[in-house]
Design a protein around this motif. Structure first.
Motif, PDB file in Angstrom:
ATOM      1  N   GLU A  46     -12.545   0.537   2.346  1.00 19.76           N
ATOM      2  CA  GLU A  46     -11.791  -0.413   1.523  1.00 19.76           C
ATOM      3  C   GLU A  46     -12.245  -0.340   0.066  1.00 19.76           C
ATOM      4  O   GLU A  46     -11.423  -0.251  -0.843  1.00 19.76           O
ATOM      5  CB  GLU A  46     -12.005  -1.829   2.099  1.00 19.76           C
ATOM      6  N   ARG A  49     -11.056   2.609  -2.363  1.00 21.78           N
ATOM      7  CA  ARG A  49      -9.684   2.721  -2.905  1.00 21.78           C
ATOM      8  C   ARG A  49      -9.610   2.420  -4.395  1.00 21.78           C
ATOM      9  O   ARG A  49      -8.986   3.188  -5.137  1.00 21.78           O
ATOM     10  CB  ARG A  49      -8.721   1.821  -2.123  1.00 21.78           C
ATOM     11  N   PRO A  50     -10.198   1.299  -4.865  1.00 20.61           N
ATOM     12  CA  PRO A  50     -10.090   1.035  -6.310  1.00 20.61           C
ATOM     13  C   PRO A  50     -10.740   2.108  -7.182  1.00 20.61           C
ATOM     14  O   PRO A  50     -10.360   2.265  -8.351  1.00 20.61           O
ATOM     15  CB  PRO A  50     -10.788  -0.320  -6.490  1.00 20.61           C
ATOM     16  N   GLN A  53      -8.222   4.336  -7.758  1.00 21.56           N
ATOM     17  CA  GLN A  53      -7.069   3.557  -8.219  1.00 21.56           C
ATOM     18  C   GLN A  53      -5.861   3.848  -7.326  1.00 21.56           C
ATOM     19  O   GLN A  53      -4.787   4.237  -7.790  1.00 21.56           O
ATOM     20  CB  GLN A  53      -6.792   3.802  -9.716  1.00 21.56           C
ATOM     21  N   THR A  54      -6.120   3.643  -6.037  1.00 20.08           N
ATOM     22  CA  THR A  54      -5.054   3.799  -5.053  1.00 20.08           C
ATOM     23  C   THR A  54      -5.075   2.623  -4.088  1.00 20.08           C
ATOM     24  O   THR A  54      -6.127   2.000  -3.872  1.00 20.08           O
ATOM     25  CB  THR A  54      -5.203   5.118  -4.252  1.00 20.08           C
ATOM     26  N   SER A  55      -3.910   2.326  -3.527  1.00 19.66           N
ATOM     27  CA  SER A  55      -3.849   1.296  -2.490  1.00 19.66           C
ATOM     28  C   SER A  55      -3.747   1.952  -1.118  1.00 19.66           C
ATOM     29  O   SER A  55      -3.577   1.288  -0.117  1.00 19.66           O
ATOM     30  CB  SER A  55      -2.634   0.395  -2.739  1.00 19.66           C
ATOM     31  N   ARG A  56      -3.848   3.282  -1.093  1.00 11.54           N
ATOM     32  CA  ARG A  56      -3.636   4.023   0.148  1.00 11.54           C
ATOM     33  C   ARG A  56      -4.963   4.523   0.709  1.00 11.54           C
ATOM     34  O   ARG A  56      -5.985   4.453   0.053  1.00 11.54           O
ATOM     35  CB  ARG A  56      -2.681   5.189  -0.130  1.00 11.54           C
ATOM     36  N   ARG A 183      -6.271   7.861 -12.092  1.00  8.43           N
ATOM     37  CA  ARG A 183      -5.304   6.945 -11.470  1.00  8.43           C
ATOM     38  C   ARG A 183      -4.434   7.664 -10.438  1.00  8.43           C
ATOM     39  O   ARG A 183      -3.370   8.183 -10.784  1.00  8.43           O
ATOM     40  CB  ARG A 183      -4.428   6.336 -12.568  1.00  8.43           C
ATOM     41  N   ASP A 185      -2.576   6.575  -7.861  1.00  8.62           N
ATOM     42  CA  ASP A 185      -1.232   6.041  -7.598  1.00  8.62           C
ATOM     43  C   ASP A 185      -0.335   6.158  -8.834  1.00  8.62           C
ATOM     44  O   ASP A 185       0.785   6.658  -8.738  1.00  8.62           O
ATOM     45  CB  ASP A 185      -1.295   4.569  -7.165  1.00  8.62           C
TER      46      ASP A 185
END
Ligand SMILES: *Cc1c(COP(=O)(O)O)cnc(C)c1O
Length: 395
Positions: A46, A49-50, A53-56, A183, A185
């Protein structure tokens, strides 16, 4: 030989591992199928992810960065697929072209300068010419560790979109992630590859793939043989906090700690710190009258600085003198830059005084090696580090 004080590990990876991270690894290895492990891996997956810089999802392999590069290729492509790899230096060759050819892909190695990032104009031109849409993936090294030139991924993505080309975008962020703004995403990157031993401040041994939905979709039809590297069982097991095989448990303790450190400092502050240090290092190089490898100020790397020694002066001899006299390791010249270039790593866990000490070691080394240079690099670097406007540089 016992040497007093600490070794200065100023190569552009592996980087200095913070004491907090070393302490975190020094714990009993636990059952990787038990509940405590599931908590650890969920937390780590978890908080990774940041940093991308992804939410996946982000996949973590027990592997070096090169293994994660191979994973990116074999999960998304089929035998004979055309891949466009942008030449930027040694790593675009050794980490991408070489394995891609061995895997049986049809590699289109787009010639580029070892003093620049990948050209968005050239990429757009190549993709527009591919009217048959034969190119299945574009590979770019974000921060070319052999040259200290950074490719402008946002501009490269824009070039792909304006050519209207559907190829996947695979980016090697091994020596930029956690050091230079990146980044996944926003730039619509399909696979971002990194390793543990550079900006993430860990020992070597973990490789990462951050993957887009489009990359996952491509993996369902990709026919290159894959077993160990297969994303599917990884994603399935990870969802429950587990791995399809024994993970590198103690490196995951280290990763949890390193991610905490990055989040405590705040990513914008981490990027600003790297930028200040890089600017100070370049100020020193300019004052010495030496030449940077990177030619374009827009593409200066914030994680390392590669410097030419003047003609007739062997960069490896300088490095050997610095190692012997000051117990500091600098990066060697790679490929066509061997003997001509030394590289100062300033990424990962580094503060102003470590950087100042590093640059002092370089300047003293230049003197001892009899390499023509002007004095004053250190003063220029200290000026850069203490300039009030530089201190206020934000995200
Ligand atoms: C270090 C590096 C690699 C290779 O990583 P390994 O962990 O040595 O396999 C690949 N690409 C870039 C840009 C690197 O800096």
């Amino acid at each position: 030989m016992t040497r007093p004080g600490r070794h200065f590990l100023q190569i552009p990876g592996p980087t200095n591992v913070p004491d907090r991270v070393l302490r975190a690894m020094d714990s009993p290895t636990i059952d990787h199928r038990g509940p405590e492990f599931a908590r650890l891996s969920r937390e780590v997956l978890e908080s990774l992810r940041p940093v991308f810089q992804t939410s996946r999802p982000v996949i973590v392999y027990p592997a070096s960065g090169t293994g994660a590069c191979e994973a990116a290729l074999i999960n998304t492509l089929s035998p004979g697929d055309r891949v466009l790899i942008m030449e930027t230096g040694w790593f675009s060759h050794i980490a991408w072209r070489h394995p891609a050819e061995k895997l049986g892909l049809a590699v289109d190695y787009v010639a580029g300068s070892w003093r620049r990032g990948a050209s968005p104009e050239l990429l757009e031109e190549r993709l527009r010419a591919d009217t048959a849409r034969a190119v299945k993936a574009v590979v770019v090294v974000h921060n070319e560790t052999s040259t200290g030139a950074t490719s402008r991924i946002a501009d490269l993505r824009r070039a792909m979109n304006s050519a209207g080309h559907p190829a996947l975008l695979i980016v090697d962020a091994v020596s930029s992630l956690g050091s230079i703004d990146y980044r996944h995403d926003e730039w619509e990157v399909d696979v971002t590859v990194t390793g543990s031993q550079k900006g993430l401040m860990l020992p070597p041994g973990l490789g990462f793939n951050a993957i887009s939905e489009k990359a996952v979709a491509a993996s369902r039809h990709a026919r290159l043989p894959k077993a160990y590297w297969d994303w599917e069982p990884m994603l399935k097991n990870n969802a429950a906090g587990f791995f399809p095989y024994t993970p590198a448990t103690n490196l995951l303790y280290a990763l949890r700690e390193a991610l905490s450190m990055l989040h405590e400092e705040g990513l914008p502050n981490v990027f600003a710190r790297h930028r200040r240090h890089a600017e100070a290092a370049r100020a020193a190089v300019r004052a010495w009258g030496l030449e940077l490898v990177c030619e374009d100020p827009r593409e200066y790397s914030n994680s390392l600085t590669a410097v030419f020694t003047p003609d007739g002066h062997d960069a490896d001899r300088l490095r050997a003198i610095i190692l012997e006299t000051f117990d500091m390791s600098l990066g060697t010249g790679l490929g066509q830059l061997a003997g001509k270039v030394f590289r100062i790593g300033h990424l990962g866990s580094l503060n102003d005084l470590m950087l100042a000490g590093t640059l002092c070691g370089v300047e003293m080394g230049l003197r001892l090696a009899g390499i023509p240079h002007r004095p004053g690099g250190i003063v220029a670097a200290l000026d850069a580090l203490t300039a009030p406007e530089k201190k206020l540089v934000g995200a």
